[in-house]
Design a protein around this motif. Structure first.
Motif, PDB file in Angstrom:
ATOM      1  N   ASP A 123       0.815  -1.220   0.000  1.00  0.00           N
ATOM      2  CA  ASP A 123       0.000   0.000   0.000  1.00  0.00           C
ATOM      3  C   ASP A 123       0.843   1.263   0.000  1.00  0.00           C
ATOM      4  N   ILE A 124       2.144   1.138   0.333  1.00  0.00           N
ATOM      5  CA  ILE A 124       3.020   2.311   0.295  1.00  0.00           C
ATOM      6  C   ILE A 124       4.372   1.898  -0.275  1.00  0.00           C
ATOM      7  N   ALA A 125       5.096   2.857  -0.814  1.00  0.00           N
ATOM      8  CA  ALA A 125       6.443   2.581  -1.312  1.00  0.00           C
ATOM      9  C   ALA A 125       7.430   2.897  -0.192  1.00  0.00           C
ATOM     10  N   ALA A 126       8.206   1.908   0.237  1.00  0.00           N
ATOM     11  CA  ALA A 126       9.223   2.138   1.280  1.00  0.00           C
ATOM     12  C   ALA A 126      10.317   1.093   1.115  1.00  0.00           C
ATOM     13  N   ARG A 127      11.528   1.437   1.479  1.00  0.00           N
ATOM     14  CA  ARG A 127      12.654   0.525   1.282  1.00  0.00           C
ATOM     15  C   ARG A 127      12.878  -0.313   2.549  1.00  0.00           C
ATOM     16  N   PRO A 128      13.478  -1.518   2.366  1.00  0.00           N
ATOM     17  CA  PRO A 128      13.657  -2.388   3.539  1.00  0.00           C
ATOM     18  C   PRO A 128      14.554  -1.761   4.603  1.00  0.00           C
ATOM     19  N   GLN A 129      15.486  -0.902   4.188  1.00  0.00           N
ATOM     20  CA  GLN A 129      16.414  -0.303   5.163  1.00  0.00           C
ATOM     21  C   GLN A 129      15.799   0.905   5.882  1.00  0.00           C
ATOM     22  N   ASP A 130      14.631   1.373   5.426  1.00  0.00           N
ATOM     23  CA  ASP A 130      13.978   2.510   6.087  1.00  0.00           C
ATOM     24  C   ASP A 130      13.399   2.074   7.427  1.00  0.00           C
ATOM     25  N   PRO A 131      13.167   3.046   8.330  1.00  0.00           N
ATOM     26  CA  PRO A 131      12.469   2.671   9.570  1.00  0.00           C
ATOM     27  C   PRO A 131      11.053   2.188   9.231  1.00  0.00           C
ATOM     28  N   LEU A 132      10.490   1.427  10.133  1.00  0.00           N
ATOM     29  CA  LEU A 132       9.131   0.912   9.928  1.00  0.00           C
ATOM     30  C   LEU A 132       8.180   2.064   9.569  1.00  0.00           C
ATOM     31  N   PRO A 133       7.590   2.040   8.364  1.00  0.00           N
ATOM     32  CA  PRO A 133       6.753   3.178   7.967  1.00  0.00           C
ATOM     33  C   PRO A 133       5.358   3.157   8.578  1.00  0.00           C
ATOM     34  N   GLY A 134       4.923   1.965   8.968  1.00  0.00           N
ATOM     35  CA  GLY A 134       3.584   1.881   9.549  1.00  0.00           C
ATOM     36  C   GLY A 134       3.169   0.440   9.741  1.00  0.00           C
ATOM     37  N   VAL A 135       2.049   0.290  10.402  1.00  0.00           N
ATOM     38  CA  VAL A 135       1.512  -1.042  10.710  1.00  0.00           C
ATOM     39  C   VAL A 135       0.061  -1.074  10.249  1.00  0.00           C
ATOM     40  N   PRO A 163      20.488  -6.402   1.736  1.00  0.00           N
ATOM     41  CA  PRO A 163      21.642  -7.284   1.535  1.00  0.00           C
ATOM     42  C   PRO A 163      21.373  -8.688   2.071  1.00  0.00           C
ATOM     43  N   GLY A 164      21.720  -9.700   1.263  1.00  0.00           N
ATOM     44  CA  GLY A 164      21.535 -11.096   1.681  1.00  0.00           C
ATOM     45  C   GLY A 164      20.116 -11.607   1.520  1.00  0.00           C
ATOM     46  N   GLN A 165      19.247 -10.768   0.998  1.00  0.00           N
ATOM     47  CA  GLN A 165      17.848 -11.163   0.806  1.00  0.00           C
ATOM     48  C   GLN A 165      17.547 -11.245  -0.686  1.00  0.00           C
ATOM     49  N   PRO A 166      16.508 -12.003  -1.072  1.00  0.00           N
ATOM     50  CA  PRO A 166      16.144 -12.028  -2.496  1.00  0.00           C
ATOM     51  C   PRO A 166      15.767 -10.625  -2.973  1.00  0.00           C
ATOM     52  N   SER A 167      16.065 -10.336  -4.239  1.00  0.00           N
ATOM     53  CA  SER A 167      15.715  -9.009  -4.752  1.00  0.00           C
ATOM     54  C   SER A 167      14.204  -8.912  -4.941  1.00  0.00           C
ATOM     55  N   ALA A 168      13.709  -7.686  -4.973  1.00  0.00           N
ATOM     56  CA  ALA A 168      12.272  -7.472  -5.183  1.00  0.00           C
ATOM     57  C   ALA A 168      11.867  -8.033  -6.548  1.00  0.00           C
ATOM     58  N   ALA A 169      12.770  -7.916  -7.545  1.00  0.00           N
ATOM     59  CA  ALA A 169      12.467  -8.415  -8.894  1.00  0.00           C
ATOM     60  C   ALA A 169      12.306  -9.942  -8.865  1.00  0.00           C
ATOM     61  N   GLN A 187      11.608 -21.252  -1.159  1.00  0.00           N
ATOM     62  CA  GLN A 187      13.023 -21.260  -1.554  1.00  0.00           C
ATOM     63  C   GLN A 187      13.661 -19.882  -1.415  1.00  0.00           C
ATOM     64  N   LEU A 188      12.835 -18.854  -1.382  1.00  0.00           N
ATOM     65  CA  LEU A 188      13.339 -17.485  -1.199  1.00  0.00           C
ATOM     66  C   LEU A 188      13.256 -17.068   0.278  1.00  0.00           C
ATOM     67  N   GLY A 189      12.832 -17.990   1.123  1.00  0.00           N
ATOM     68  CA  GLY A 189      12.708 -17.670   2.554  1.00  0.00           C
ATOM     69  C   GLY A 189      11.452 -16.875   2.870  1.00  0.00           C
ATOM     70  N   ILE A 190      10.468 -16.969   1.982  1.00  0.00           N
ATOM     71  CA  ILE A 190       9.220 -16.206   2.153  1.00  0.00           C
ATOM     72  C   ILE A 190       8.066 -17.196   2.383  1.00  0.00           C
ATOM     73  N   GLY A 191       7.213 -16.886   3.335  1.00  0.00           N
ATOM     74  CA  GLY A 191       6.084 -17.785   3.622  1.00  0.00           C
ATOM     75  C   GLY A 191       4.755 -17.094   3.370  1.00  0.00           C
ATOM     76  N   ILE A 192       3.757 -17.894   2.990  1.00  0.00           N
ATOM     77  CA  ILE A 192       2.416 -17.324   2.790  1.00  0.00           C
ATOM     78  C   ILE A 192       1.641 -17.412   4.102  1.00  0.00           C
ATOM     79  N   VAL A 193       1.134 -16.278   4.554  1.00  0.00           N
ATOM     80  CA  VAL A 193       0.337 -16.232   5.782  1.00  0.00           C
ATOM     81  C   VAL A 193      -1.117 -16.010   5.399  1.00  0.00           C
ATOM     82  N   GLU A 194      -1.974 -16.892   5.818  1.00  0.00           N
ATOM     83  CA  GLU A 194      -3.413 -16.702   5.589  1.00  0.00           C
ATOM     84  C   GLU A 194      -4.017 -16.188   6.888  1.00  0.00           C
ATOM     85  N   MET A 195      -4.653 -15.033   6.831  1.00  0.00           N
ATOM     86  CA  MET A 195      -5.151 -14.399   8.067  1.00  0.00           C
ATOM     87  C   MET A 195      -6.509 -14.962   8.464  1.00  0.00           C
TER      88      MET A 195
END
Ligand SMILES: O=C(O)CCC(=O)C(=O)O
Length: 235
Positions: A123-135, A163-169, A187-195
């Motif tokens: 919902d927003i554009a923010a980089r992984p290294q930025d502080p937490l933009p919101g919850v 760094p050390g994480q899969p790229s967004a692409a 395989q990318l270390g990402i899991g699907i969470v069903e709420m």
């Protein structure tokens, strides 16, 4: 909130707070929604569901149905001081803005549950290294079964590109690749969470997490709501 949960939130980008809101409190909201849905005939087998809604693409049906239902007092019932306190702890400061709570209602029997053709987005554009933009808080107003149209989120996707994480692409590529999506993401270390879960459960999600509506394959209306809390970068 115990500190290990904060660490889990930093790592995975979400927290599941089971039974956060008392069942009784949520039951009042649920009853109001049921009354509204009855008025709209948007209940199982509801032949009176507006044709204009039925003809819409699946995920547009959510916005349309949610807009038809009136729910005064929804925000106050769900975005409680206790909820704001949890968000404050996760951000290390109080949110500078909290959006009004929106309903997330899905009509019943939308088709077979699938991981294909979903609408993954942030919902927003923010980089992984930025502080937490919101919850973003997701509230279960009724029990939501697996396959019942709950929001899906990608745990760990807030760190894509760091760094050390899969790229967004690479992540976006995995989402477009046909086949076993859950396995490709794993395989990318990402899991699907069903709420999915019980009425009263709350999910708190880092606003940078990819998420999507899902198909409601059950006979129940999916009853959830959401509110976004933002942190100022200057505090
Ligand atoms: O309908 C849903 O569960 C998805 C909600 C969503 O994408 C959002 O609130 O940003």
């Amino acid at each position: 909130m115990k500190s290990f949960q904060g660490a889990l939130f930093v790592d995975k980008g979400y927290l599941r707070l089971e039974g956060f809101h008392p069942q009784k409190q949520v039951a009042g909201v649920r009853q109001k929604l049921l009354d509204e849905l009855k008025r709209l005939k948007a209940v199982p087998g509801g032949k009176g569901l507006p044709g204009s809604l039925q003809r819409l693409p699946l995920f547009q049906q959510i916005g349309k149905l949610s807009a038809l239902v009136k729910a005064p007092g929804l925000h106050e019932a769900l975005v409680t001081p206790g909820l704001i306190d949890c968000v404050t702890r996760l951000g290390g400061r109080a949110p500078s803005a909290i959006q009004d709570t929106q309903l997330l209602l899905s009509p019943p029997s939308q088709g077979a549950s699938t991981l294909e053709g979903l609408n993954w987005h942030v919902d927003i554009a923010a980089r992984p290294q930025d502080p937490l933009p919101g919850v973003q808080a997701f509230f279960l107003i009724d029990d939501v079964a697996p396959g019942g149209g709950a929001t899906l989120a990608l745990a760990g996707s807030h760190r894509a590109g760091a760094p050390g994480q899969p790229s967004a692409a690479r992540l976006r590529e995995a989402l477009k690749t046909p086949g076993d999506l859950a396995r490709n993401l794993e395989q990318l270390g990402i899991g699907i969470v069903e709420m999915s879960g019980r009425a009263g459960d709350v999910f708190l999600m880092d606003l940078r997490l990819l998420h999507t509506p899902s198909v409601n394959s059950t006979k129940n209306v999916r009853m959830m709501a959401t509110a976004r809390c933002f942190f100022s970068r200057n505090t």
